[in-house]
Design a protein around this motif. Structure first.
Motif, PDB file in Angstrom:
ATOM      1  N   LYS A  90      12.717  -6.610 -11.618  1.00  0.00           N
ATOM      2  CA  LYS A  90      12.297  -5.614 -12.600  1.00  0.00           C
ATOM      3  C   LYS A  90      10.952  -6.076 -13.179  1.00  0.00           C
ATOM      4  O   LYS A  90      10.874  -7.103 -13.840  1.00  0.00           O
ATOM      5  CB  LYS A  90      13.339  -5.514 -13.706  1.00  0.00           C
ATOM      6  N   PHE A  91       9.884  -5.344 -12.890  1.00  0.00           N
ATOM      7  CA  PHE A  91       8.542  -5.704 -13.341  1.00  0.00           C
ATOM      8  C   PHE A  91       8.203  -4.967 -14.635  1.00  0.00           C
ATOM      9  O   PHE A  91       8.604  -3.817 -14.834  1.00  0.00           O
ATOM     10  CB  PHE A  91       7.505  -5.362 -12.269  1.00  0.00           C
ATOM     11  N   SER A  92       7.415  -5.619 -15.479  1.00  0.00           N
ATOM     12  CA  SER A  92       7.060  -5.032 -16.772  1.00  0.00           C
ATOM     13  C   SER A  92       5.877  -4.066 -16.691  1.00  0.00           C
ATOM     14  O   SER A  92       5.704  -3.229 -17.558  1.00  0.00           O
ATOM     15  CB  SER A  92       6.744  -6.135 -17.781  1.00  0.00           C
ATOM     16  N   LYS A  93       5.084  -4.170 -15.650  1.00  0.00           N
ATOM     17  CA  LYS A  93       3.911  -3.288 -15.496  1.00  0.00           C
ATOM     18  C   LYS A  93       4.000  -2.594 -14.137  1.00  0.00           C
ATOM     19  O   LYS A  93       4.496  -3.157 -13.166  1.00  0.00           O
ATOM     20  CB  LYS A  93       2.635  -4.099 -15.590  1.00  0.00           C
ATOM     21  N   SER A  94       3.484  -1.383 -14.072  1.00  0.00           N
ATOM     22  CA  SER A  94       3.620  -0.581 -12.856  1.00  0.00           C
ATOM     23  C   SER A  94       2.877  -1.167 -11.654  1.00  0.00           C
ATOM     24  O   SER A  94       3.309  -0.995 -10.518  1.00  0.00           O
ATOM     25  CB  SER A  94       3.127   0.845 -13.121  1.00  0.00           C
ATOM     26  N   TRP A  95       1.787  -1.871 -11.867  1.00  0.00           N
ATOM     27  CA  TRP A  95       0.985  -2.402 -10.771  1.00  0.00           C
ATOM     28  C   TRP A  95       1.566  -3.671 -10.154  1.00  0.00           C
ATOM     29  O   TRP A  95       1.165  -4.093  -9.074  1.00  0.00           O
ATOM     30  CB  TRP A  95      -0.446  -2.695 -11.231  1.00  0.00           C
ATOM     31  N   MET A  96       2.528  -4.267 -10.820  1.00  0.00           N
ATOM     32  CA  MET A  96       3.008  -5.586 -10.398  1.00  0.00           C
ATOM     33  C   MET A  96       3.769  -5.573  -9.069  1.00  0.00           C
ATOM     34  O   MET A  96       3.621  -6.488  -8.267  1.00  0.00           O
ATOM     35  CB  MET A  96       3.888  -6.201 -11.474  1.00  0.00           C
ATOM     36  N   ARG A  97       4.581  -4.556  -8.819  1.00  0.00           N
ATOM     37  CA  ARG A  97       5.391  -4.538  -7.599  1.00  0.00           C
ATOM     38  C   ARG A  97       4.502  -4.514  -6.353  1.00  0.00           C
ATOM     39  O   ARG A  97       4.672  -5.317  -5.433  1.00  0.00           O
ATOM     40  CB  ARG A  97       6.335  -3.347  -7.593  1.00  0.00           C
ATOM     41  N   MET A  98       3.537  -3.624  -6.312  1.00  0.00           N
ATOM     42  CA  MET A  98       2.656  -3.528  -5.136  1.00  0.00           C
ATOM     43  C   MET A  98       1.774  -4.763  -5.012  1.00  0.00           C
ATOM     44  O   MET A  98       1.506  -5.234  -3.906  1.00  0.00           O
ATOM     45  CB  MET A  98       1.802  -2.262  -5.193  1.00  0.00           C
ATOM     46  N   MET A  99       1.329  -5.295  -6.132  1.00  0.00           N
ATOM     47  CA  MET A  99       0.524  -6.514  -6.111  1.00  0.00           C
ATOM     48  C   MET A  99       1.353  -7.681  -5.572  1.00  0.00           C
ATOM     49  O   MET A  99       0.874  -8.470  -4.753  1.00  0.00           O
ATOM     50  CB  MET A  99       0.010  -6.837  -7.512  1.00  0.00           C
ATOM     51  N   ALA A 100       2.602  -7.774  -6.003  1.00  0.00           N
ATOM     52  CA  ALA A 100       3.492  -8.843  -5.520  1.00  0.00           C
ATOM     53  C   ALA A 100       3.729  -8.706  -4.020  1.00  0.00           C
ATOM     54  O   ALA A 100       3.752  -9.705  -3.290  1.00  0.00           O
ATOM     55  CB  ALA A 100       4.816  -8.816  -6.273  1.00  0.00           C
TER      56      ALA A 100
END
Length: 109
Positions: free
Chosen positions: A64-74
């Motif tokens: 569960k990521f806190s910011k929307s951009w984090m999943r794709m960046m990860a």
């Protein structure tokens, strides 16, 4: 003449270093670099322990990521880490990623 040239080069280098230090990173940039460095270190740790890229992607999907951009960046960081031939320890990857990210952010300003 030679000493004058050396002095000019030394002064210009010192001035360049001062200009780079004068450019402060925003708190958001520091956070992004730190977060990305941690993600790269975790991906390297998974890679070195023999976890497949598919399994690593599945682990990212459950976070569960806190910011929307984090999943794709990860996902991108993990892909690049797995594509790399590097066998460095995760801590070395973290440090290298952070330094390169900060250098990039400072150069962009």
């Amino acid at each position: 003449m030679r000493t004058v040239g050396i002095m000019l080069i030394a002064c210009s280098l010192a001035g360049g270093a001062a200009a780079v230090q004068a450019r402060e990173l925003r708190e958001g940039d520091k956070y992004m670099c730190s977060w990305g460095a941690g993600t790269a270190a975790k991906a390297q740790e998974l890679k070195l322990s023999g976890v497949s890229l598919y399994a690593a992607r599945q682990k990212i999907q459950t976070i569960k990521f806190s910011k929307s951009w984090m999943r794709m960046m990860a996902m991108g960081i993990t892909e690049q880490t797995y594509d790399s031939r590097s066998r460095l320890k995760p801590e070395a990857i973290r440090q290298s990623f952070y330094q390169d990210c900060v250098r990039y952010k400072v150069a962009r300003k």
